[in-house]
Design a protein around this motif. Structure first.
Motif, mmCIF file in Angstrom:
data_model
loop_
_atom_site.group_PDB
_atom_site.id
_atom_site.type_symbol
_atom_site.label_atom_id
_atom_site.label_comp_id
_atom_site.label_asym_id
_atom_site.label_seq_id
_atom_site.Cartn_x
_atom_site.Cartn_y
_atom_site.Cartn_z
ATOM 1 N N SER A 89 3.703 -4.535 -0.131
ATOM 2 C CA SER A 89 3.105 -4.270 -1.461
ATOM 3 C C SER A 89 1.589 -4.495 -1.291
ATOM 4 C CB SER A 89 3.723 -5.098 -2.531
ATOM 5 O OG SER A 89 3.326 -6.589 -2.205
ATOM 6 N N TRP A 90 0.860 -4.081 -2.038
ATOM 7 C CA TRP A 90 -0.563 -3.945 -2.277
ATOM 8 C C TRP A 90 -1.193 -5.034 -3.152
ATOM 9 C CZ3 TRP A 90 -1.781 -0.610 1.652
ATOM 10 C CH2 TRP A 90 -0.926 0.377 1.873
ATOM 11 N N ARG A 113 -4.591 0.770 -2.468
ATOM 12 C CA ARG A 113 -3.539 0.605 -3.262
ATOM 13 C C ARG A 113 -2.957 2.146 -3.454
ATOM 14 N NH1 ARG A 113 -6.681 0.175 -8.065
ATOM 15 N NH2 ARG A 113 -7.853 -1.774 -7.098
ATOM 16 N N TRP A 171 -0.554 -8.886 1.272
ATOM 17 C CA TRP A 171 -0.614 -7.417 1.219
ATOM 18 C C TRP A 171 -1.040 -6.957 2.654
ATOM 19 C CZ3 TRP A 171 -3.063 -10.215 -2.808
ATOM 20 C CH2 TRP A 171 -4.500 -10.257 -2.538
#
Length: 268
Positions: free
Chosen positions: A119-120, A160, A41
């Motif tokens: 993405s996280w 996030r 991430w």
């Protein structure tokens, strides 16, 4: 993006220091830079930090690139953090500055749109209509202080997409705090048992909330979410979550939920 030769030469003639030395995570200061391992991430985190730099948010480290070992290179933020951070939020002034810092961060990130394909740590990609990119680990240990004033926020790995309330109640768990008096006096730097209701009200008012209604339930929900996050990351083989489960850390987290449920009268 690789770190420039000029920065590398500067770093080689200034202070070096190991900031964290764990089997899965070695963090070093080299001159005015910090070198940290990267994760799947990390591209999302770097885009977030670049946005914060672009909008003039001065409390986040700057991304300088990757070094020859593939580590991320960030600017070093001078000040007190880690264990020293707990003492900074004990009095009302420090607690209010801590809450204001979180509000300032949320306002700075409000217009950030993550790049396609990133993405996280949670695996989630884009943010919903009522979400921002939360810091995800906004606790006293991750704020850098100079005297009584915060000057930086560290460790963005758990950022996030989530509603602002996620960061708010995550922080409240630690600064209200949702811990018994013995731990507050022994480990969290309180000279006397804290007035938890007052601290929740002060944090909420400083952040800009119009009510404290529902905050205790939201803290408990985030505590439950933390357990699931540990399980998810451990299942993916990530550290330190694998070790946390092996060492019985989940039982400790479940005990915190039980304490919060039994002592909610201290906060409401």
């Amino acid at each position: 993006m690789r770190i420039t030769a000029a920065v590398a030469r500067f770093a080689s003639v200034t202070r070096d220091e190991v900031l964290q030395d764990r089997p899965h995570r070695r963090v070093e200061r080299i001159g005015d830079t910090v070198r940290r391992p990267t994760y799947p991430w990390s591209p999302a985190i770097h885009a977030l930090l670049q946005h914060l730099e672009a909008v003039g948010f001065r409390y986040a480290p700057r991304v300088l690139g990757l070094d020859e070992d593939g580590r991320e290179v960030l600017t070093y933020v001078e000040g007190e953090s880690g264990p020293q951070g707990w003492a900074k939020v004990v009095d009302d002034a420090g607690l209010a500055r801590f809450a204001r810092l979180l509000r300032d961060y949320h306002d700075a990130v409000q217009d950030f749109v993550p790049p396609d394909g990133v993405s996280w740590s949670t695996g989630k990609a884009g943010a919903g209509d009522d979400e921002v990119i939360c810091h995800g680990d906004f606790g006293p240990w991750n704020v850098v202080w100079q005297g009584g004033h915060p000057v930086g926020i560290l460790d963005w790995d758990y950022a996030r997409p989530a509603s602002r309330i996620h960061d708010i109640v995550y922080a409240l768990e630690y600064v209200a705090p949702f811990r018994d008096d013995a731990e507050c006096l022994r480990a969290l730097r309180y000279p006397d048992p804290p007035d938890r209701r007052h601290r929740v009200e002060l944090f909420a008012a400083t952040y800009g909330l119009t009510s404290t209604s529902g905050l205790v339930d939201a803290v408990i929900e985030v505590q439950r979410d933390g357990i699931e996050q540990v399980r998810t990351l451990a299942d993916a083989g990530m550290q330190p979550q694998v070790d946390w489960i092996a060492e019985g850390h989940l039982e400790e987290l479940e005990g915190r939920i039980s304490w919060s449920q039994a002592n909610r009268h201290l906060f409401e």
